[in-house]
Design a protein around this motif. Structure first.
Motif, PDB file in Angstrom:
ATOM      1  N   LEU A  67       1.209  -1.078  -0.167  1.00 28.61           N
ATOM      2  CA  LEU A  67       0.120  -0.033   0.458  1.00 28.61           C
ATOM      3  C   LEU A  67       0.890   1.314   0.414  1.00 28.61           C
ATOM      4  CD1 LEU A  67      -2.996  -1.050   2.185  1.00 28.61           C
ATOM      5  CD2 LEU A  67      -2.633  -0.690   0.379  1.00 28.61           C
ATOM      6  N   PRO A  68       0.301   2.191  -0.997  1.00 28.52           N
ATOM      7  CA  PRO A  68       1.103   3.165  -0.329  1.00 28.52           C
ATOM      8  C   PRO A  68       1.127   3.935   0.640  1.00 28.52           C
ATOM      9  CG  PRO A  68      -0.253   4.019  -1.774  1.00 28.52           C
ATOM     10  CD  PRO A  68      -0.985   2.359  -1.954  1.00 28.52           C
ATOM     11  N   SER A  69       2.441   4.723   1.051  1.00 29.43           N
ATOM     12  CA  SER A  69       2.603   5.977   1.697  1.00 29.43           C
ATOM     13  C   SER A  69       1.348   6.694   2.076  1.00 29.43           C
ATOM     14  CB  SER A  69       3.939   6.143   1.538  1.00 29.43           C
ATOM     15  OG  SER A  69       4.444   7.296   3.594  1.00 29.43           O
ATOM     16  N   GLY A  70       0.548   6.812   3.493  1.00 31.69           N
ATOM     17  CA  GLY A  70      -0.265   7.812   3.286  1.00 31.69           C
ATOM     18  C   GLY A  70      -1.510   7.273   2.740  1.00 31.69           C
ATOM     19  N   VAL A  71      -1.475   6.303   2.538  1.00 26.72           N
ATOM     20  CA  VAL A  71      -3.002   5.612   1.950  1.00 26.72           C
ATOM     21  C   VAL A  71      -4.429   5.999   3.201  1.00 26.72           C
ATOM     22  CG1 VAL A  71      -2.381   3.384   2.762  1.00 26.72           C
ATOM     23  CG2 VAL A  71      -4.344   3.871   1.435  1.00 26.72           C
ATOM     24  N   VAL A  72      -4.975   6.034   2.834  1.00 26.82           N
ATOM     25  CA  VAL A  72      -5.948   6.858   3.623  1.00 26.82           C
ATOM     26  C   VAL A  72      -6.684   5.367   4.251  1.00 26.82           C
ATOM     27  CG1 VAL A  72      -8.673   7.648   4.104  1.00 26.82           C
ATOM     28  CG2 VAL A  72      -6.744   9.113   3.185  1.00 26.82           C
ATOM     29  N   LEU A  73      -6.566   4.184   4.921  1.00 30.37           N
ATOM     30  CA  LEU A  73      -7.517   3.067   4.597  1.00 30.37           C
ATOM     31  C   LEU A  73      -8.929   2.822   5.112  1.00 30.37           C
ATOM     32  CD1 LEU A  73      -5.797   0.286   4.922  1.00 30.37           C
ATOM     33  CD2 LEU A  73      -6.068   0.492   7.496  1.00 30.37           C
ATOM     34  N   ALA A  74      -9.143   3.298   5.355  1.00 29.80           N
ATOM     35  CA  ALA A  74     -10.228   3.611   5.377  1.00 29.80           C
ATOM     36  C   ALA A  74     -11.314   3.585   4.341  1.00 29.80           C
ATOM     37  CB  ALA A  74     -11.360   4.572   6.767  1.00 29.80           C
ATOM     38  N   GLY A  75     -10.643   4.341   3.239  1.00 29.18           N
ATOM     39  CA  GLY A  75     -11.210   4.678   2.023  1.00 29.18           C
ATOM     40  C   GLY A  75     -10.836   3.480   1.251  1.00 29.18           C
ATOM     41  N   TRP A  76      -9.791   2.703   1.296  1.00 30.40           N
ATOM     42  CA  TRP A  76      -9.161   1.786   0.763  1.00 30.40           C
ATOM     43  C   TRP A  76     -10.025   0.554   0.893  1.00 30.40           C
ATOM     44  CZ3 TRP A  76      -7.804  -3.634   1.930  1.00 30.40           C
ATOM     45  CH2 TRP A  76      -6.671  -4.289   0.832  1.00 30.40           C
ATOM     46  N   LEU A  77     -10.389   0.212   2.515  1.00 33.49           N
ATOM     47  CA  LEU A  77     -11.521  -0.635   3.000  1.00 33.49           C
ATOM     48  C   LEU A  77     -12.451  -0.421   2.169  1.00 33.49           C
ATOM     49  CD1 LEU A  77     -10.072  -0.821   6.614  1.00 33.49           C
ATOM     50  CD2 LEU A  77      -9.938  -2.765   4.917  1.00 33.49           C
ATOM     51  N   TYR A  78     -13.219   0.929   2.367  1.00 34.68           N
ATOM     52  CA  TYR A  78     -14.942   0.938   2.011  1.00 34.68           C
ATOM     53  C   TYR A  78     -14.314   0.505   0.473  1.00 34.68           C
ATOM     54  CZ  TYR A  78     -18.185   2.630  -0.069  1.00 34.68           C
ATOM     55  OH  TYR A  78     -19.669   2.996  -1.316  1.00 34.68           O
ATOM     56  N   ARG A  79     -13.495   1.127  -0.229  1.00 25.04           N
ATOM     57  CA  ARG A  79     -13.241   0.729  -1.956  1.00 25.04           C
ATOM     58  C   ARG A  79     -13.740  -1.287  -2.235  1.00 25.04           C
ATOM     59  NH1 ARG A  79      -8.489   3.577  -3.690  1.00 25.04           N
ATOM     60  NH2 ARG A  79      -8.028   1.076  -3.900  1.00 25.04           N
ATOM     61  N   HIS A  80     -12.415  -1.065  -1.791  1.00 23.68           N
ATOM     62  CA  HIS A  80     -12.585  -2.798  -1.662  1.00 23.68           C
ATOM     63  C   HIS A  80     -13.382  -3.595  -1.119  1.00 23.68           C
ATOM     64  CE1 HIS A  80      -9.461  -6.022  -2.698  1.00 23.68           C
ATOM     65  NE2 HIS A  80      -9.544  -6.945  -1.600  1.00 23.68           N
ATOM     66  N   SER A  81     -14.005  -3.443  -0.663  1.00 20.63           N
ATOM     67  CA  SER A  81     -15.384  -3.967   0.673  1.00 20.63           C
ATOM     68  C   SER A  81     -15.912  -3.459  -0.886  1.00 20.63           C
ATOM     69  CB  SER A  81     -15.763  -2.952   1.450  1.00 20.63           C
ATOM     70  OG  SER A  81     -14.900  -3.007   2.312  1.00 20.63           O
ATOM     71  N   TYR A  82     -16.217  -2.535  -1.603  1.00 23.56           N
ATOM     72  CA  TYR A  82     -16.954  -2.868  -2.556  1.00 23.56           C
ATOM     73  C   TYR A  82     -16.989  -2.820  -3.625  1.00 23.56           C
ATOM     74  CZ  TYR A  82     -20.144   0.681  -6.094  1.00 23.56           C
ATOM     75  OH  TYR A  82     -20.695   1.287  -6.944  1.00 23.56           O
ATOM     76  N   PHE A  83     -16.154  -3.210  -4.282  1.00 24.83           N
ATOM     77  CA  PHE A  83     -15.968  -3.855  -5.448  1.00 24.83           C
ATOM     78  C   PHE A  83     -15.941  -5.662  -5.459  1.00 24.83           C
ATOM     79  CE2 PHE A  83     -13.243  -0.347  -7.046  1.00 24.83           C
ATOM     80  CZ  PHE A  83     -14.443   0.282  -7.826  1.00 24.83           C
ATOM     81  N   LEU A  84     -15.096  -6.091  -3.815  1.00 26.01           N
ATOM     82  CA  LEU A  84     -15.582  -7.509  -3.740  1.00 26.01           C
ATOM     83  C   LEU A  84     -16.999  -7.815  -3.422  1.00 26.01           C
ATOM     84  CD1 LEU A  84     -12.376  -7.842  -1.292  1.00 26.01           C
ATOM     85  CD2 LEU A  84     -12.816  -8.473  -3.617  1.00 26.01           C
ATOM     86  N   ALA A  85     -17.795  -6.849  -3.276  1.00 26.96           N
ATOM     87  CA  ALA A  85     -19.794  -7.252  -2.612  1.00 26.96           C
ATOM     88  C   ALA A  85     -19.932  -6.992  -4.228  1.00 26.96           C
ATOM     89  CB  ALA A  85     -19.650  -6.203  -2.092  1.00 26.96           C
ATOM     90  N   LEU A  86     -19.416  -6.186  -5.089  1.00 29.39           N
ATOM     91  CA  LEU A  86     -19.736  -5.760  -6.152  1.00 29.39           C
ATOM     92  C   LEU A  86     -20.111  -7.262  -6.983  1.00 29.39           C
ATOM     93  CD1 LEU A  86     -19.624  -2.195  -7.870  1.00 29.39           C
ATOM     94  CD2 LEU A  86     -21.495  -3.799  -7.337  1.00 29.39           C
ATOM     95  N   ASN A  87     -18.598  -8.321  -7.206  1.00 27.68           N
ATOM     96  CA  ASN A  87     -18.361  -9.484  -7.839  1.00 27.68           C
ATOM     97  C   ASN A  87     -18.468 -10.895  -7.418  1.00 27.68           C
ATOM     98  OD1 ASN A  87     -16.260  -7.745  -9.692  1.00 27.68           O
ATOM     99  ND2 ASN A  87     -15.040  -8.362  -7.913  1.00 27.68           N
ATOM    100  N   ALA A  88     -19.046 -10.404  -5.882  1.00 29.35           N
ATOM    101  CA  ALA A  88     -19.868 -11.428  -5.248  1.00 29.35           C
ATOM    102  C   ALA A  88     -21.704 -11.451  -5.718  1.00 29.35           C
ATOM    103  CB  ALA A  88     -19.852 -11.199  -3.274  1.00 29.35           C
ATOM    104  N   ALA A  89     -22.104 -10.627  -5.537  1.00 31.83           N
ATOM    105  CA  ALA A  89     -23.620  -9.756  -6.319  1.00 31.83           C
ATOM    106  C   ALA A  89     -23.715 -10.558  -7.426  1.00 31.83           C
ATOM    107  CB  ALA A  89     -23.473  -8.433  -5.982  1.00 31.83           C
ATOM    108  N   ARG A  90     -22.593 -10.311  -8.082  1.00 29.52           N
ATOM    109  CA  ARG A  90     -22.930 -10.389  -9.807  1.00 29.52           C
ATOM    110  C   ARG A  90     -23.167 -11.957 -10.467  1.00 29.52           C
ATOM    111  NH1 ARG A  90     -18.161  -6.762 -11.184  1.00 29.52           N
ATOM    112  NH2 ARG A  90     -19.267  -5.210 -11.711  1.00 29.52           N
ATOM    113  N   GLY A  91     -21.890 -12.996  -9.087  1.00 31.20           N
ATOM    114  CA  GLY A  91     -22.004 -14.016  -8.905  1.00 31.20           C
ATOM    115  C   GLY A  91     -23.157 -14.429  -8.524  1.00 31.20           C
ATOM    116  N   GLU A  92     -23.768 -14.237  -8.017  1.00 34.74           N
ATOM    117  CA  GLU A  92     -25.284 -14.801  -7.224  1.00 34.74           C
ATOM    118  C   GLU A  92     -26.698 -14.903  -7.709  1.00 34.74           C
ATOM    119  OE1 GLU A  92     -26.932 -16.550  -3.567  1.00 34.74           O
ATOM    120  OE2 GLU A  92     -24.872 -16.297  -3.952  1.00 34.74           O
TER     121      GLU A  92
END
Length: 92
Positions: A67-92
């Motif tokens: 992860l890059p220095s200075g990453v806003v971890l809450a933002g990274w977690l939100y974005r990653h959650s969003y994309f993984l959930a979208l992929n899971a929803a597509r697979g459902e």
């Protein structure tokens, strides 16, 4: 004396230095954000939100060193959650 709790960046740095306690605190602090994001996206299949939440934190373990220095971890977690959930929803 500084009585403020450590920032996410501090906890991430401590985790990368070998502190499992820092990672546990990070998870405790941000699991609500990750799970709520997954549940919102997976309204059609809320049972998958737990799986997405676990995968987000597994991915954090793997990707934390890059992860890059200075990453806003809450933002990274939100974005990653969003994309993984979208992929899971597509697979459902």
């Amino acid at each position: 004396m500084n009585d403020e709790p450590p920032s996410d960046a501090d906890l991430l740095r401590d985790y990368l230095g070998g502190s499992e306690a820092a990672f546990r605190e990070l998870v405790q602090r941000r699991i609500g954000l990750v799970h709520a994001t997954a549940r919102r996206i997976l309204a059609i299949a809320p049972h998958l939100a737990d799986d997405v939440t676990q995968q987000v934190f597994n991915d954090l373990v793997k990707k934390a060193p890059a992860l890059p220095s200075g990453v806003v971890l809450a933002g990274w977690l939100y974005r990653h959650s969003y994309f993984l959930a979208l992929n899971a929803a597509r697979g459902e």
